[in-house]
Design a protein around this motif. Structure first.
Motif: not given
Length: 249
Positions: A122-123, A225-226, A237
């Motif tokens: 993530n990110d 991004r998740t 996702v």
């Protein structure tokens, strides 16, 4: 680098040199770890990609045996993540692509493993030309990192192992990345059909072996991004970028 132990007259001289070059590459090569955003949107620095030019070193050693017994400079190239604070302004504003898979939240071990691996990616931010190596970023799904026993597919058979479910994360990521038109560098499929993506749309991984790799071939940075929703039993996702960058390309 002391090469005094190798001699040009040796019958397996070239074989020895090739072996040495390969060992040096394994020692010095390191994959890029992309930059990441923290909760405040600030950059967490990644790790530079380092590559030994094996072909150049091999040619140099084979053509110039006088180098043996001396210290020589290795032909290493180093590449930093192609990201600056200015280049990622507004990077979250536009969703280029999105892919969602479902899981059974009542299967606790598998749910935990999906959540942990999804948090790792993530990110993540990739600048133009930056590469993403799933195994490097997520790492080994071991018990001490909180991963739990869950079903995995090995040689077309189901068995229990720590990290079962991580391949759902890599497969969801693969489909989002593929929809975004990013360049797939390495991809492997399971030996048995899985239920969370259509046939042939999975991306199996095995730490120390099979990996999922892709490269940002866009002219602008992208953000992974998740969105993990345990109650709904879904993992989404997204691939995001700044609106202005997307519009201008």
């Amino acid at each position: 680098m002391d090469l005094d132990s190798l001699r040009e007259e040796s019958a397996d001289y070239e074989t020895q040199v090739k072996k040495l070059v390969r060992e040096l590459a394994q020692k010095y090569d390191q994959p890029m770890i992309p930059t990441k955003l923290n909760n405040q949107g600030e950059i967490i620095p990644g790790q530079n990609r380092v590559v030994l030019d094996e072909s150049q070193l091999l040619t140099r050693l084979l053509q110039k045996p006088t180098l043996f017994g001396k210290h020589i400079e290795l032909p290493l190239t180093e590449e930093a993540p192609n990201i600056t604070t200015e280049s990622i302004q507004g990077i979250e504003s536009h969703v280029i692509s999105s892919y969602t898979t479902s899981f059974n939240p009542n299967v606790k071990g598998r749910t935990t493993n999906i959540a942990l691996s999804a948090a790792e990616i993530n990110d993540i931010v990739l600048g133009p030309g930056d590469r993403f190596y799933f195994n490097t970023i997520v790492g080994n799904s071991t018990k001490d990192k909180g991963y739990q026993l869950a079903p995995v597919i090995i040689n077309k058979q189901y068995s229990e192992d720590y990290g079962g479910g991580v391949c759902q994360t890599s497969s969801t990521l693969y489909n989002a990345v593929d929809q975004a038109g990013l360049e797939i560098v390495e991809l492997h499929h399971h030996s048995k059909e899985v239920g969370y993506v259509p046939l042939g749309r999975d991306a199996t991984i095995a730490y120390g072996g099979k990996d999922f790799k892709f490269m940002n071939n866009k002219e602008y940075p992208i953000l992974i991004r998740t969105i993990f929703d345990q109650q709904a039993g879904t993992l989404e996702v997204q691939v995001r970028a700044g609106v202005q960058e997307v519009a201008s390309n």
